[in-house]
Motif scaffolding. Structure first.
Motif, short mmCIF file in Angstrom:
data_model
loop_
_atom_site.label_atom_id
_atom_site.label_comp_id
_atom_site.label_asym_id
_atom_site.label_seq_id
_atom_site.Cartn_x
_atom_site.Cartn_y
_atom_site.Cartn_z
N ASP A 68 1.28 98.49 21.23
CA ASP A 68 0.70 97.72 20.13
C ASP A 68 0.20 96.36 20.63
O ASP A 68 -0.88 95.91 20.25
CB ASP A 68 1.72 97.52 19.01
CG ASP A 68 1.95 98.80 18.20
OD1 ASP A 68 1.13 99.73 18.32
OD2 ASP A 68 2.95 98.84 17.46
N ARG A 126 -2.32 103.02 16.43
CA ARG A 126 -2.33 104.35 15.82
C ARG A 126 -1.98 104.27 14.34
O ARG A 126 -2.61 104.92 13.51
CB ARG A 126 -1.34 105.26 16.55
CG ARG A 126 -1.28 106.65 15.99
CD ARG A 126 -0.27 107.49 16.71
NE ARG A 126 -0.29 108.83 16.18
CZ ARG A 126 -0.06 109.90 16.88
NH1 ARG A 126 0.19 109.81 18.16
NH2 ARG A 126 -0.08 111.08 16.31
N SER A 127 -0.98 103.46 14.00
CA SER A 127 -0.59 103.34 12.59
C SER A 127 -1.70 102.73 11.76
O SER A 127 -1.93 103.13 10.61
CB SER A 127 0.70 102.53 12.46
OG SER A 127 0.51 101.23 12.95
N GLU A 128 -2.44 101.76 12.34
CA GLU A 128 -3.56 101.16 11.61
C GLU A 128 -4.68 102.18 11.38
O GLU A 128 -5.28 102.21 10.31
CB GLU A 128 -4.09 99.94 12.37
CG GLU A 128 -3.13 98.78 12.37
CD GLU A 128 -3.56 97.65 13.29
OE1 GLU A 128 -3.14 96.52 13.04
OE2 GLU A 128 -4.32 97.90 14.25
N GLU A 156 -4.26 105.44 11.15
CA GLU A 156 -3.76 106.37 10.14
C GLU A 156 -3.87 105.77 8.75
O GLU A 156 -4.24 106.46 7.79
CB GLU A 156 -2.32 106.76 10.44
CG GLU A 156 -2.17 107.67 11.64
CD GLU A 156 -0.74 107.90 12.06
OE1 GLU A 156 0.17 107.20 11.54
OE2 GLU A 156 -0.51 108.78 12.91
N ASP A 157 -3.56 104.47 8.61
CA ASP A 157 -3.69 103.80 7.32
C ASP A 157 -5.15 103.78 6.85
O ASP A 157 -5.45 104.05 5.68
CB ASP A 157 -3.16 102.36 7.39
CG ASP A 157 -1.65 102.30 7.53
OD1 ASP A 157 -0.99 103.33 7.26
OD2 ASP A 157 -1.14 101.23 7.92
#
Length: 123
Positions: A58, A69-71, A73-74
């Motif tokens: 990150d 990756r989480s951003e 996916e969001d």
């Protein structure tokens, strides 16, 4: 007539005995509290290493001005919700539009005629 001795029989017998002893030893080891503690420690260490790797990734992505990756996916979930909303709005507009048959998909609806011609390229 006597049958010749099977050379593989001895090997199969030894393998079976070895497997039985290994299963007994493994069962005894796994029942011990020390084994449980070691496995829990190894599991905890793995989880800590994964968390550290995610944090480092990150930070590296943030330094490169790239999304994590989480951003991503969001963002994907938000785009999906927006597309669903646009689809519902389009369906409502199609249902209210006069002169447009109900069974026509929005992509198949009649479009206005194109009367302007593109400019000609100079020779």
């Amino acid at each position: 007539m006597t049958t010749p001795p099977d050379p593989g029989a001895f090997f199969r017998e030894m393998l079976g005995q070895w497997e039985q002893m290994a299963n007994q030893f493994g069962g005894q080891v796994m029942k011990s509290g020390e084994f449980s503690r070691v496995m829990q420690g190894a599991s905890s260490a793995t989880m800590t290493a994964q968390a550290a790797a995610h944090q480092m990734m990150d930070k590296a992505l943030a330094a490169a001005n790239m999304p994590s990756r989480s951003e991503v996916e969001d963002l994907s979930a938000r785009v999906r919700r927006i597309e669903e909303s646009v689809g519902r709005i389009e369906a409502l507009l199609m249902a209210q539009a006069p002169g447009v048959p109900q069974g026509i998909a929005p992509s198949e609806r009649p479009r206005p005629k194109r009367t302007r011609k593109p400019p000609e390229k100079p020779a």
